[in-house]
Design an enzyme around this catalytic site. Structure first.
Site, PDB file in Angstrom:
ATOM      1  CE1 TYR A 107      -4.343   0.143  -0.375  1.00 48.65           C
ATOM      2  CE2 TYR A 107      -4.198  -1.876   0.902  1.00 48.65           C
ATOM      3  CZ  TYR A 107      -4.911  -1.032   0.065  1.00 48.65           C
ATOM      4  OH  TYR A 107      -6.174  -1.358  -0.317  1.00 48.65           O
ATOM      5  CD  GLU A 134      -4.232   4.391   0.914  1.00 47.05           C
ATOM      6  OE1 GLU A 134      -3.291   3.645   1.272  1.00 47.05           O
ATOM      7  OE2 GLU A 134      -5.434   4.123   1.037  1.00 47.05           O
ATOM      8  CG  ASP A 191      -9.293  10.866 -23.223  1.00 40.56           C
ATOM      9  OD1 ASP A 191      -8.273  10.187 -23.446  1.00 40.56           O
ATOM     10  OD2 ASP A 191     -10.362  10.382 -22.827  1.00 40.56           O
ATOM     11  CB  THR A 232      -5.485   4.340 -21.372  1.00 39.91           C
ATOM     12  OG1 THR A 232      -5.464   4.527 -22.786  1.00 39.91           O
ATOM     13  CG2 THR A 232      -6.886   4.465 -20.854  1.00 39.91           C
ATOM     14  CE  LYS A 252      -8.063   2.934 -25.135  1.00 36.96           C
ATOM     15  NZ  LYS A 252      -8.180   3.696 -23.871  1.00 36.96           N
ATOM     16  NE  ARG A 307      -7.005  -2.197 -19.846  1.00 34.90           N
ATOM     17  CZ  ARG A 307      -8.112  -2.765 -20.329  1.00 34.90           C
ATOM     18  NH1 ARG A 307      -8.022  -3.871 -21.026  1.00 34.90           N
ATOM     19  NH2 ARG A 307      -9.286  -2.210 -20.146  1.00 34.90           N
TER      20      ARG A 307
HETATM   21  N1  DSN Z   1     -12.976   1.326 -24.304  1.00 35.50           N
HETATM   22  C1  DSN Z   1     -11.942   2.122 -24.940  1.00 35.50           C
HETATM   23  C2  DSN Z   1     -12.023   2.030 -26.413  1.00 35.50           C
HETATM   24  O1  DSN Z   1     -12.238   0.939 -26.912  1.00 35.50           O
HETATM   25  O2  DSN Z   1     -11.852   3.026 -27.116  1.00 35.50           O
HETATM   26  C3  DSN Z   1     -11.950   3.522 -24.510  1.00 35.50           C
HETATM   27  O3  DSN Z   1     -11.995   3.596 -23.138  1.00 35.50           O
END
Ligand code: DSN
Length: 423
Positions: free
Chosen positions: A54, A56, A200, A226, A229, A235
């Site tokens: 942990y 925090e 974003d 994120t 991708k 993730r």
């Molecule tokens: N679920 C993602 C996507 O497929 O674009 C975005 O969060």
């Protein structure tokens, strides 16, 4: 990935399920635009003992003891993220993109305040104010779309909505938009109405890191993403911001929204950021775009319709209306043939979001396996074959056809090692 015998011995049921997923990921054409293959190094870091701890708080200001490793680790991830994107401040704790977006809202807008974002069916994300999302429930969300004539962003519409509604925050950066986003133009509008601009970049973070897509970092108050991708990490989420917003962003992530950061994921983010800083990541990012354009040509050549006519980034949005089956039905049918993509709304879709007219196709994952433009015609051929077969039979594909096509795809992919699985 080969497992330490511990998992196989302790829980063969889970081990076997994971092994099945490995096989599926190795043998199929993975074209879901938000997915990728994380490297073995990233997977190893995320499966480490750091999951037991942990932490925090933030480096140097924690609520727990035993931070001798966690503090330098988180600082390393922060410094690497700042270096990649040239950001003034980075917070590497968000659990994923949606919490990162909520944290940006919590930091920059009073509850109930007005926000402006792209609507989901036009290519925006749920968390940019779509009505069923907390961001559309707890904020007064106004939504922009794309132009009806060419399905591109309509900056005149964005400006006029911004002037009419005086939002406190404007979202840009999208989930199903195949073209370059003019972040500077968004910033101009945000400045005109006194709004914070938040970009974003979840989908295109790797392209920005690799220098093949313009960066919003100089223009936006905050940038969320994120890490899994096009950035090819674990993730997770990341927020970057101008120094003036650092305190508010950090406070919104913890204690505003989250408890302890996932240190194993922080380690994996640090590894992925290290990979993104290597010169070869630039080649990867450029190849993703080259491959997407080449696949687009292959699909156009087979009579398919691409929203906006093509792409500037890693994804294509294909309108399947003329085939007579919906995107969702097509995606489900060809999944049985070893081709993964998702049904997706197209702008001004006449169908419902659950059964939309289009499919979204992304090249981040296949490019990680080393496929190049010369392979894209074959990939387009596989997609076309599967979709046409499904259309011929009202959305269904016979087992014999599916098995044969899946076999050809497996053979085609065999020379391309899947990072984390067969490298
Ligand atoms: N679920 C993602 C996507 O497929 O674009 C975005 O969060």
């Amino acid at each position: 990935m080969t497992f330490d015998p511990a998992l196989q011995a302790a829980d063969p049921q889970v081990a076997d399920l994971i092994a099945r997923e490995d096989t599926r990921q190795r043998d199929s054409l993975r074209l879901i635009a938000s997915e990728n293959y994380a490297s073995s190094a990233v997977l190893e870091a995320s499966a480490s003992s750091l999951t037991n701890k942990y932490a925090e708080g933030y480096p140097g200001r924690r609520y727990y003891e035993g931070m001798d490793v966690i503090d330098p680790l988180e600082s390393l991830a922060i410094e690497r993220a700042k270096e990649i994107f040239g950001a003034e401040h980075a917070n590497v704790q968000p659990y994923s993109g949606s919490p990162a977006n909520l944290a940006a809202l919590l930091a920059l807008v009073e509850p109930g305040g007005t926000i402006l974002g792209m609507s989901l069916p036009a290519g925006g994300h749920l968390t940019h104010g779509w009505k069923v999302s907390a961001t559309g429930i707890y904020y007064n969300a106004v939504q922009y779309g794309v132009r009806e004539t060419d399905h591109r962003l309509d900056m005149d519409q964005v400006r006029s909505l911004a002037k009419e509604h005086s939002p406190k925050l404007i979202w840009c950066g999208h989930s199903a938009y195949p073209r370059i986003v003019d972040f500077e133009a968004f910033a101009e509008i945000a400045n005109e109405v006194g709004a914070h601009l938040v970009a974003d970049i979840a989908h295109i973070a790797g392209l920005i890191a690799g220098g093949v897509h313009p960066s919003p970092v100089p223009h936006a108050a905050a940038v969320t993403t994120t890490t899994h991708k096009t950035l090819r990490g674990p993730r997770g989420g990341l927020i970057m911001c101008k120094a003036e917003h650092a305190k508010a962003i950090d406070k919104a992530v913890f204690p505003g929204l989250q408890g302890g950061p996932h240190n194993h994921t922080t380690a994996a983010k640090a590894v992925a950021f290290g990979e993104a800083l290597k010169p070869e990541f630039k080649d990867y990012a450029a190849q993703v775009v080259t491959n997407a354009k080449a696949l687009g040509e292959g699909l156009l050549g087979r009579g398919h319709t691409l929203i906006t006519g093509g792409t500037d980034n890693h994804l294509l949005l294909v309108d399947l209306t003329s085939t007579g089956i919906s995107g969702r039905v097509a995606a489900r049918a060809i999944n049985a043939c070893g081709i993964e993509m998702n049904g997706n709304s197209i702008p001004f879709d006449k169908r419902k979001p659950f059964d939309p007219s289009g499919v979204r196709v992304g090249l981040a994952a296949l490019t990680s396996r080393g496929l190049t433009a010369e392979h894209m015609d074959t990939v387009a051929g596989f997609i076309d074959e599967g979709v046409r077969e499904a259309a011929k039979h009202d959305g269904t594909i016979e087992d014999a056809f599916a098995t044969a096509l899946a076999g050809r795809i497996r053979e085609f992919l065999q020379p391309f090692p899947a990072p984390g699985l067969t490298d």
